[in-house]
Design a protein around this motif. Structure first.
Motif, mmCIF file in Angstrom:
data_model
loop_
_atom_site.group_PDB
_atom_site.id
_atom_site.type_symbol
_atom_site.label_atom_id
_atom_site.label_comp_id
_atom_site.label_asym_id
_atom_site.label_seq_id
_atom_site.Cartn_x
_atom_site.Cartn_y
_atom_site.Cartn_z
ATOM 1 N N PRO A 102 -7.863 0.622 -3.739
ATOM 2 C CA PRO A 102 -6.612 0.632 -4.221
ATOM 3 C C PRO A 102 -5.630 -0.134 -3.002
ATOM 4 N N LYS A 103 -4.819 -0.931 -3.353
ATOM 5 C CA LYS A 103 -3.722 -1.545 -2.760
ATOM 6 C C LYS A 103 -2.728 -0.760 -1.198
ATOM 7 N N HIS A 104 -3.057 0.559 -1.706
ATOM 8 C CA HIS A 104 -1.933 1.440 -0.312
ATOM 9 C C HIS A 104 -2.678 2.050 0.425
ATOM 10 N N TRP A 105 -4.715 1.019 0.234
ATOM 11 C CA TRP A 105 -5.452 2.135 1.248
ATOM 12 C C TRP A 105 -5.735 0.820 2.111
ATOM 13 N N ALA A 106 -4.663 -0.147 2.131
ATOM 14 C CA ALA A 106 -4.526 -1.952 3.332
ATOM 15 C C ALA A 106 -4.438 -1.164 4.799
ATOM 16 N N ARG A 107 -4.015 -0.235 4.527
ATOM 17 C CA ARG A 107 -2.977 -0.096 6.283
ATOM 18 C C ARG A 107 -4.344 0.938 7.100
ATOM 19 N N THR A 108 -5.392 0.930 6.538
ATOM 20 C CA THR A 108 -5.805 1.390 7.194
ATOM 21 C C THR A 108 -6.970 0.877 7.827
ATOM 22 N N CYS A 138 -9.703 -1.161 6.361
ATOM 23 C CA CYS A 138 -10.119 -2.188 5.231
ATOM 24 C C CYS A 138 -9.809 -3.211 6.327
ATOM 25 N N ILE A 176 -8.537 -5.505 -1.709
ATOM 26 C CA ILE A 176 -8.947 -5.090 -0.958
ATOM 27 C C ILE A 176 -10.225 -4.077 -0.296
ATOM 28 N N ASN A 223 -12.679 -1.973 1.826
ATOM 29 C CA ASN A 223 -13.017 -0.935 2.391
ATOM 30 C C ASN A 223 -14.718 -1.018 3.171
#
Length: 171
Positions: free
Chosen positions: A139-145, A148, A129, A131
């Motif tokens: 980290p992968k959990h940031w992918a929703r922004t 990213c 991912i 940014n």
């Protein structure tokens, strides 16, 4: 095993492990098929090689002499695997020294192994991912922004090492 029963390894054994002789014994015992080492001690006379950047022994040659096992190691109950290796090494050295002092000369061989990475050139695909705002992978959990984006990357597969035997010469 309690501390008072702990085996203290001597400097010769520590050197045997550190300088690659233990790895050389493994190669001759477990990889070389054309030398019968059953019931024999493998005495490493000389090695030529080094550890590669992955901390694996990469030998160009190993010269050994074989001696019959006349004594067997005695392992205390609850001995660790490492302690058993040391006890085996000690028994081998004492047995070989005794046979040498009595004039025994074993069969000698030079083995030329080649260390091979079975995964050389192989890759796997992973998702990373990126940014855009920070200009780095996150980290992968940031992918929703919305800052990213998903990058598909090919990365090398972890090395998997094995020894191939190039040649064996009886001395």
């Amino acid at each position: 095993m309690s501390n008072q029963n702990k085996i203290k390894y001597d400097s010769a054994y520590i050197s045997y492990v550190a300088n690659g002789d233990s790895a050389a014994v493994f190669i001759v015992r477990d990889v070389v098929r054309s030398i019968d080492t059953s019931g024999m001690w493998i005495d490493v006379i000389n090695t030529s090689g080094h550890k590669n950047k992955f901390d694996q022994w990469d030998f160009s040659s190993i010269t050994i002499e074989l001696f019959p096992r006349k004594t067997e190691p005695i392992y205390p109950p609850n001995a660790s695997t490492e302690d058993k290796k040391y006890i085996t090494w000690k028994a081998a050295n004492e047995d070989i020294a005794k046979q040498r002092s009595q004039g025994y000369r074993g069969k000698k061989f030079t083995v030329c192994p080649k260390l091979v990475n079975k995964n050389q050139g192989k890759t796997k695909t992973i998702e990373k991912i990126w940014n855009k705002k920070f200009g780095r992978y996150v980290p992968k959990h940031w992918a929703r922004t919305s800052d990213c984006e998903v990058h598909i990357k090919k990365v090398p597969i972890q090395p998997a090492w094995e020894y191939h035997i190039i040649s064996i010469k009886r001395l």
